[in-house]
Design a protein around this motif. Structure first.
Motif, PDB file in Angstrom:
ATOM      1  N   ASP A 161      13.971  -0.368   3.282  1.00  0.00           N
ATOM      2  CA  ASP A 161      14.425  -1.487   4.100  1.00  0.00           C
ATOM      3  C   ASP A 161      13.947  -2.766   3.419  1.00  0.00           C
ATOM      4  OD1 ASP A 161      14.976  -3.389   5.974  1.00  0.00           O
ATOM      5  OD2 ASP A 161      14.231  -2.246   7.678  1.00  0.00           O
ATOM      6  N   LEU A 162      14.842  -3.413   2.687  1.00  0.00           N
ATOM      7  CA  LEU A 162      14.468  -4.578   1.887  1.00  0.00           C
ATOM      8  C   LEU A 162      14.459  -5.872   2.694  1.00  0.00           C
ATOM      9  CD1 LEU A 162      16.517  -3.823  -1.360  1.00  0.00           C
ATOM     10  CD2 LEU A 162      14.198  -3.104  -0.766  1.00  0.00           C
ATOM     11  N   GLN A 163      14.905  -5.832   3.946  1.00  0.00           N
ATOM     12  CA  GLN A 163      15.025  -7.041   4.763  1.00  0.00           C
ATOM     13  C   GLN A 163      13.937  -7.155   5.828  1.00  0.00           C
ATOM     14  OE1 GLN A 163      17.256  -9.183   3.724  1.00  0.00           O
ATOM     15  NE2 GLN A 163      17.999  -7.688   2.222  1.00  0.00           N
ATOM     16  N   SER A 164      13.408  -6.040   6.263  1.00  0.00           N
ATOM     17  CA  SER A 164      12.408  -6.058   7.327  1.00  0.00           C
ATOM     18  C   SER A 164      11.131  -6.760   6.876  1.00  0.00           C
ATOM     19  CB  SER A 164      12.079  -4.625   7.755  1.00  0.00           C
ATOM     20  OG  SER A 164      11.042  -4.624   8.711  1.00  0.00           O
ATOM     21  N   ALA A 165      10.480  -7.436   7.839  1.00  0.00           N
ATOM     22  CA  ALA A 165       9.266  -8.195   7.520  1.00  0.00           C
ATOM     23  C   ALA A 165       8.134  -7.280   7.053  1.00  0.00           C
ATOM     24  CB  ALA A 165       8.822  -8.996   8.737  1.00  0.00           C
ATOM     25  N   ASP A 166       8.093  -6.049   7.552  1.00  0.00           N
ATOM     26  CA  ASP A 166       7.022  -5.133   7.166  1.00  0.00           C
ATOM     27  C   ASP A 166       7.500  -4.086   6.161  1.00  0.00           C
ATOM     28  OD1 ASP A 166       8.701  -3.845   8.893  1.00  0.00           O
ATOM     29  OD2 ASP A 166       7.123  -2.863  10.058  1.00  0.00           O
ATOM     30  N   ALA A 167       8.600  -4.373   5.493  1.00  0.00           N
ATOM     31  CA  ALA A 167       9.132  -3.433   4.495  1.00  0.00           C
ATOM     32  C   ALA A 167       8.226  -3.390   3.271  1.00  0.00           C
ATOM     33  CB  ALA A 167      10.545  -3.835   4.097  1.00  0.00           C
ATOM     34  N   PHE A 168       8.268  -2.257   2.568  1.00  0.00           N
ATOM     35  CA  PHE A 168       7.456  -2.135   1.348  1.00  0.00           C
ATOM     36  C   PHE A 168       7.917  -0.930   0.541  1.00  0.00           C
ATOM     37  CE2 PHE A 168       5.495   0.957   4.068  1.00  0.00           C
ATOM     38  CZ  PHE A 168       5.050   1.945   3.214  1.00  0.00           C
ATOM     39  N   ILE A 169       7.536  -0.951  -0.719  1.00  0.00           N
ATOM     40  CA  ILE A 169       7.642   0.218  -1.594  1.00  0.00           C
ATOM     41  C   ILE A 169       6.302   0.348  -2.302  1.00  0.00           C
ATOM     42  CG2 ILE A 169       8.715   1.236  -3.641  1.00  0.00           C
ATOM     43  CD1 ILE A 169      11.296  -0.155  -2.918  1.00  0.00           C
ATOM     44  N   SER A 170       5.769   1.534  -2.298  1.00  0.00           N
ATOM     45  CA  SER A 170       4.495   1.799  -2.969  1.00  0.00           C
ATOM     46  C   SER A 170       4.699   2.905  -4.002  1.00  0.00           C
ATOM     47  CB  SER A 170       3.425   2.223  -1.956  1.00  0.00           C
ATOM     48  OG  SER A 170       2.248   2.646  -2.623  1.00  0.00           O
ATOM     49  N   ILE A 171       4.279   2.636  -5.241  1.00  0.00           N
ATOM     50  CA  ILE A 171       4.425   3.607  -6.330  1.00  0.00           C
ATOM     51  C   ILE A 171       3.062   3.771  -7.010  1.00  0.00           C
ATOM     52  CG2 ILE A 171       5.625   4.185  -8.470  1.00  0.00           C
ATOM     53  CD1 ILE A 171       7.887   2.311  -7.555  1.00  0.00           C
ATOM     54  N   VAL A 172       2.588   4.988  -7.059  1.00  0.00           N
ATOM     55  CA  VAL A 172       1.273   5.247  -7.658  1.00  0.00           C
ATOM     56  C   VAL A 172       1.400   6.341  -8.717  1.00  0.00           C
ATOM     57  CG1 VAL A 172      -1.115   5.930  -7.240  1.00  0.00           C
ATOM     58  CG2 VAL A 172       0.128   4.624  -5.493  1.00  0.00           C
ATOM     59  N   PHE A 173       1.002   6.007  -9.944  1.00  0.00           N
ATOM     60  CA  PHE A 173       0.936   6.980 -11.037  1.00  0.00           C
ATOM     61  C   PHE A 173      -0.518   7.392 -11.213  1.00  0.00           C
ATOM     62  CE2 PHE A 173       4.606   4.344 -12.047  1.00  0.00           C
ATOM     63  CZ  PHE A 173       5.566   5.286 -12.364  1.00  0.00           C
ATOM     64  N   GLU A 174      -0.731   8.690 -11.340  1.00  0.00           N
ATOM     65  CA  GLU A 174      -2.082   9.184 -11.590  1.00  0.00           C
ATOM     66  C   GLU A 174      -2.057  10.189 -12.739  1.00  0.00           C
ATOM     67  OE1 GLU A 174      -4.775   9.974  -8.185  1.00  0.00           O
ATOM     68  OE2 GLU A 174      -2.973   9.760  -6.956  1.00  0.00           O
ATOM     69  N   TYR A 175      -3.099  10.094 -13.554  1.00  0.00           N
ATOM     70  CA  TYR A 175      -3.269  11.120 -14.587  1.00  0.00           C
ATOM     71  C   TYR A 175      -4.760  11.362 -14.749  1.00  0.00           C
ATOM     72  CZ  TYR A 175      -2.897  14.015 -18.647  1.00  0.00           C
ATOM     73  OH  TYR A 175      -2.975  15.091 -19.484  1.00  0.00           O
ATOM     74  N   ARG A 176      -5.182  12.486 -14.225  1.00  0.00           N
ATOM     75  CA  ARG A 176      -6.584  12.869 -14.329  1.00  0.00           C
ATOM     76  C   ARG A 176      -6.683  14.382 -14.249  1.00  0.00           C
ATOM     77  NH1 ARG A 176      -9.233  10.054  -9.187  1.00  0.00           N
ATOM     78  NH2 ARG A 176      -8.222   8.293 -10.208  1.00  0.00           N
TER      79      ARG A 176
END
Length: 248
Positions: A161-176
């Motif tokens: 949802d790119l229009q909502s005030a609380d919209a977000f995208i979270s992307i996390v890369f991990e290598y361990r």
């Protein structure tokens, strides 16, 4: 008489400025049209490719999404072109390899994210994190299937949802611990994404590739909680390498 002379000079100067601006505008339009034509020709060539493998079926859809992103915000074209060049190099050369290193795949994915960023407002919350131990021996070894991160990232930008005030995208890369992990979360839009013919190839292909290549050495989870969709991919590269070595 002197005032008339000054007026004539001023008019001549104004006409010269208008002519110069018109010339610059025409030149700008020519450059814009040239870039658009190059993208159009590239898209047409991609559309004509014979797709014989699961990996190759991904490329035209990725190209189309990238081109749409660039065309939607012309003012960021030059920045996007720089990132696009890196993405195209990876698709045309590295993706033809059976396997790439985690380092190469993560760098490709970060470039892909930069291109997708031009779809969203500067106020949109896009969080990208990397938790990487580069000193681990397998980080630079070719053990990861190329383009393995495309589906999860593209899906987030497509359904968020790119229009909502609380919209977000979270992307996390991990290598361990010789394990590659990618976690992507986004607030689901109330607007249903437009379904197109042949849509959904990416998700199906991802599942097939993971099962064929990694068998029991991967875990893929997708779930929704409180309007938040999360996808988590985890691949045990050490286990995969051990199995390949034993089989060889």
């Amino acid at each position: 008489m002197e005032s008339q002379t000054l007026l004539i000079i001023a008019l001549i100067g104004l006409l010269a400025v208008v002519g110069w601006l018109a010339f610059r505008l025409r030149e700008s339009e020519k450059k814009k049209n040239a870039i658009a034509e190059k993208f159009y020709n590239l898209e047409m060539k991609v559309g004509d490719l014979q797709l014989e493998t699961l990996e190759s079926r991904l490329n035209p859809h990725l190209f189309k999404n990238i081109l749409n992103s660039i065309q939607s915000h012309a003012y960021q074209t030059y920045f996007a072109l720089d990132k696009l060049a890196n993405v195209l190099d990876y698709i045309l050369y590295e993706s033809q390899k059976k396997l790439v290193s985690p380092k190469e795949e993560i760098e490709f994915a970060l470039n892909l994210i930069e291109i997708n960023k031009i779809k969203v407002s500067p106020l949109f919350e896009l969080k990208v994190k990397t938790k990487i131990n580069e000193n681990e021996p397998l980080y630079d070894q070719s053990l990861l299937a190329p383009l393995i991160s495309i589906d999860l990232i593209e899906n987030a930008f497509k359904h968020a949802d790119l229009q909502s005030a609380d919209a977000f995208i979270s992307i996390v890369f991990e290598y361990r611990d010789n394990t590659f992990s990618l976690t992507v979360s986004n607030k689901i839009s109330d607007k249903k994404a437009l379904k197109k013919e042949n849509s959904g190839i990416g998700s199906t292909t991802l599942e097939q590739r993971l099962k064929i290549i990694y068998k029991d050495d991967f875990k893929l989870e997708r779930f929704t909680e409180n309007d938040i969709f999360t996808a988590h991919l985890k691949i045990n590269l050490l286990g995969y390498k051990t199995e390949v070595f034993a089989a060889g």
